[in-house]
Write a protein that holds these residues in place. Structure first.
Motif, mmCIF file in Angstrom:
data_model
loop_
_atom_site.group_PDB
_atom_site.id
_atom_site.type_symbol
_atom_site.label_atom_id
_atom_site.label_comp_id
_atom_site.label_asym_id
_atom_site.label_seq_id
_atom_site.Cartn_x
_atom_site.Cartn_y
_atom_site.Cartn_z
ATOM 1 N N VAL A 106 0.824 -1.207 0.000
ATOM 2 C CA VAL A 106 0.000 0.000 0.000
ATOM 3 C C VAL A 106 0.860 1.260 0.000
ATOM 4 C CG1 VAL A 106 -1.906 -1.138 1.202
ATOM 5 C CG2 VAL A 106 -0.146 0.038 2.531
ATOM 6 N N LEU A 107 0.219 2.349 -0.394
ATOM 7 C CA LEU A 107 0.837 3.672 -0.306
ATOM 8 C C LEU A 107 -0.211 4.651 0.210
ATOM 9 C CD1 LEU A 107 3.075 5.750 -0.753
ATOM 10 C CD2 LEU A 107 2.301 5.953 -3.144
ATOM 11 N N GLU A 108 -0.035 5.088 1.441
ATOM 12 C CA GLU A 108 -0.876 6.166 1.952
ATOM 13 C C GLU A 108 -0.450 7.442 1.237
ATOM 14 O OE1 GLU A 108 -3.368 6.189 3.902
ATOM 15 O OE2 GLU A 108 -3.306 4.402 5.181
ATOM 16 N N PRO A 109 -1.379 8.157 0.607
ATOM 17 C CA PRO A 109 -0.995 9.333 -0.186
ATOM 18 C C PRO A 109 -0.148 10.323 0.601
ATOM 19 C CG PRO A 109 -3.290 8.784 -0.572
ATOM 20 C CD PRO A 109 -2.834 7.915 0.564
ATOM 21 N N ARG A 110 0.982 10.681 0.024
ATOM 22 C CA ARG A 110 1.880 11.662 0.624
ATOM 23 C C ARG A 110 2.707 12.305 -0.474
ATOM 24 N NH1 ARG A 110 7.101 9.066 1.461
ATOM 25 N NH2 ARG A 110 6.962 6.797 1.188
ATOM 26 N N ALA A 111 3.297 13.437 -0.178
ATOM 27 C CA ALA A 111 4.130 14.112 -1.155
ATOM 28 C C ALA A 111 5.349 13.257 -1.474
ATOM 29 C CB ALA A 111 4.555 15.473 -0.617
ATOM 30 N N GLY A 112 5.826 13.329 -2.717
ATOM 31 C CA GLY A 112 7.010 12.583 -3.097
ATOM 32 C C GLY A 112 6.960 12.145 -4.536
ATOM 33 N N HIS A 113 8.004 11.445 -4.947
ATOM 34 C CA HIS A 113 8.126 10.923 -6.307
ATOM 35 C C HIS A 113 8.178 9.404 -6.201
ATOM 36 C CE1 HIS A 113 10.298 11.342 -10.482
ATOM 37 N NE2 HIS A 113 9.164 10.677 -10.546
ATOM 38 N N PHE A 114 7.212 8.729 -6.820
ATOM 39 C CA PHE A 114 7.085 7.289 -6.701
ATOM 40 C C PHE A 114 7.108 6.637 -8.081
ATOM 41 C CE2 PHE A 114 5.048 9.385 -3.185
ATOM 42 C CZ PHE A 114 5.564 8.721 -2.082
ATOM 43 N N ASP A 210 11.007 7.954 -3.884
ATOM 44 C CA ASP A 210 10.639 7.720 -2.488
ATOM 45 C C ASP A 210 10.069 6.334 -2.238
ATOM 46 O OD1 ASP A 210 11.064 10.462 -1.230
ATOM 47 O OD2 ASP A 210 9.829 10.963 -2.960
ATOM 48 N N GLY A 211 9.595 5.666 -3.275
ATOM 49 C CA GLY A 211 9.062 4.321 -3.098
ATOM 50 C C GLY A 211 8.894 3.641 -4.435
ATOM 51 N N HIS A 239 8.762 -2.213 -2.561
ATOM 52 C CA HIS A 239 7.561 -2.907 -2.101
ATOM 53 C C HIS A 239 7.106 -3.849 -3.219
ATOM 54 C CE1 HIS A 239 7.592 0.206 0.977
ATOM 55 N NE2 HIS A 239 7.735 1.076 -0.013
ATOM 56 N N GLU A 240 6.779 -5.081 -2.865
ATOM 57 C CA GLU A 240 6.518 -6.097 -3.882
ATOM 58 C C GLU A 240 5.209 -6.837 -3.641
ATOM 59 O OE1 GLU A 240 9.821 -8.764 -4.127
ATOM 60 O OE2 GLU A 240 11.286 -7.163 -3.849
ATOM 61 N N GLU A 241 4.572 -7.178 -4.738
ATOM 62 C CA GLU A 241 3.411 -8.069 -4.688
ATOM 63 C C GLU A 241 3.483 -8.979 -5.908
ATOM 64 O OE1 GLU A 241 -0.368 -7.353 -2.732
ATOM 65 O OE2 GLU A 241 -1.132 -6.920 -4.738
#
Length: 372
Positions: A106-114, A210-211, A239-241
């Motif tokens: 998961v990614l809780e919305p936050r500022a950054g570059h993903f 950032d992720g 992060h992997e699925e």
């Protein structure tokens, strides 16, 4: 716990995939409000036999007071009982039993570059992650690198194109087709470790991302992880699925989220064990579930999940293949051997969590807590 939900829409995406939208009654809305990237387990009873599968939610996450949108992507799997039913029989108005959303990819919305590297139906949870992030965080950016066999087999083409149109300065899309040439974009071929190691630095400031979110078949996810680690990316940013594990991957076959998933968040998918000693000749399991505890003898060869299920039909599970993480439990005491793990990150196993469906006793007494 499963809840009956009515099918609102069945939308054909490709020849072998559909998107299914379920109506969430008011009394279940908070239970089914998902975090971007999570999945749900669906259940169907056929001739008295229970079939469970997990599928990723592709819709953006909603906040109160908006109604949660429960839309999942399902791709046909050869011999897959639930996916065959979904593509060939499921209709608007039918009822499907579903568990509340779970999962840690998961990614809780936050500022950054993903950024994300996905293959096939691995787009499903990432679509929710990207759409929610871009809508809620005006300064956030997202790069999607996707691999599919052909243009005709590509899921969610319109949804991804819409993101590109709505966020032209913040959403970057790179497409690779493994079995078809395209007029623009990357040359055809698989996105393996070597190719990604050369491609990613040309597309992105790899060290500043950032992720990283990797989702799809085992080979693609593992190749992408090795490429990123070789480029100096910290494991905690990956992060992997995993959506499919083949026999030739060296770990058997597992199906669960998306086409059937395998979830790995921030850690390598690996066959592993908590203990390597010979198993005891007899063992007893004590388990706590929903505040109630019990203890039972473990039969020869059965997993700890199977032991619990003999007396507690409400024990949580979906795939039984070590890939979805639904049966995660805390190892209170004793030692276990885990056949394989495609669902728990390293921090979780180090903290004492195991997959009950893959765990076997390595000591005469073992205690699990499913409530932690």
């Amino acid at each position: 716990m499963f809840h009956p939900l009515r099918v609102r829409e069945v939308e054909r995406l490709t020849d072998d995939s559909v998107a299914v939208t379920l109506t969430v009654p008011p009394e279940f809305r908070e239970a089914f409000r998902h975090t971007p990237g999570q999945h749900i387990a669906l259940r169907r009873i056929v001739a008295g036999e229970e079939i469970r599968r997990t599928y990723s939610i592709c819709a953006p996450a909603t906040e109160e007071p908006a109604e949660p949108v429960l839309r999942v992507g399902i791709r046909l799997v050869d011999g897959g009982e639930f996916s065959t039913y979904a593509l060939k029989e499921l209709s608007v108005g039918d009822t499907v039993e579903a568990m509340a959303p779970t999962g840690r990819f998961v990614l809780e919305p936050r500022a950054g570059h993903f950024a994300a590297v996905v293959g096939g139906s691995g787009i499903t949870p990432v679509l929710s992650i990207a759409a929610t992030l871009l809508a809620r965080q005006p300064s956030a950016r997202f790069c999607l690198i996707r691999s599919d066999r052909t243009a005709a087999s590509t899921m969610f083409l319109e949804e991804v194109a819409d993101l590109k149109d709505r966020y032209p300065d913040r959403f970057q899309l790179v497409t690779a087709l493994s079995r078809e040439e395209q007029q623009a974009g990357l040359p055809s071929g698989r996105l393996d470790e070597e190719r990604l190691a050369g491609l990613l630095p040309a597309l992105l400031p790899v060290a500043d991302i950032d992720g990283w979110f990797l989702c799809g078949p085992f080979g693609l996810v593992q190749g992408a992880e090795r490429a990123l680690r070789g480029l100096g990316v910290a494991r905690t940013r990956i992060h992997e699925e995993i959506f499919h594990v083949d026999d030739d991957d060296g770990a058997g076959t597992g199906t669960g989220t998306g086409t059937g998933t395998a979830s790995v968040t921030g850690a390598s998918a690996a066959t592993g064990s908590m203990h390597t000693a010979a198993p005891p000749t007899a063992a007893t399991l004590t388990a706590t579930l929903d505040g109630r505890s019990g203890n039972w003898p473990v039969r020869d060869g059965e997993s700890l999940l199977e032991t619990v299920l003999r007396s507690r039909a409400d024990a949580p599970y979906a795939c039984k293949g070590g890939v979805c993480g639904t049966c995660r439990a805390f190892l209170v005491s004793g030692e276990v051997r885990m056949d394989r793990n495609y669902a728990l990150e390293l921090e979780e196993t180090e903290a004492g969590y195991v997959l009950a469906c893959q765990s076997h006793p390595a000591t005469a007494e073992v205690e699990l807590d499913f409530d932690r």
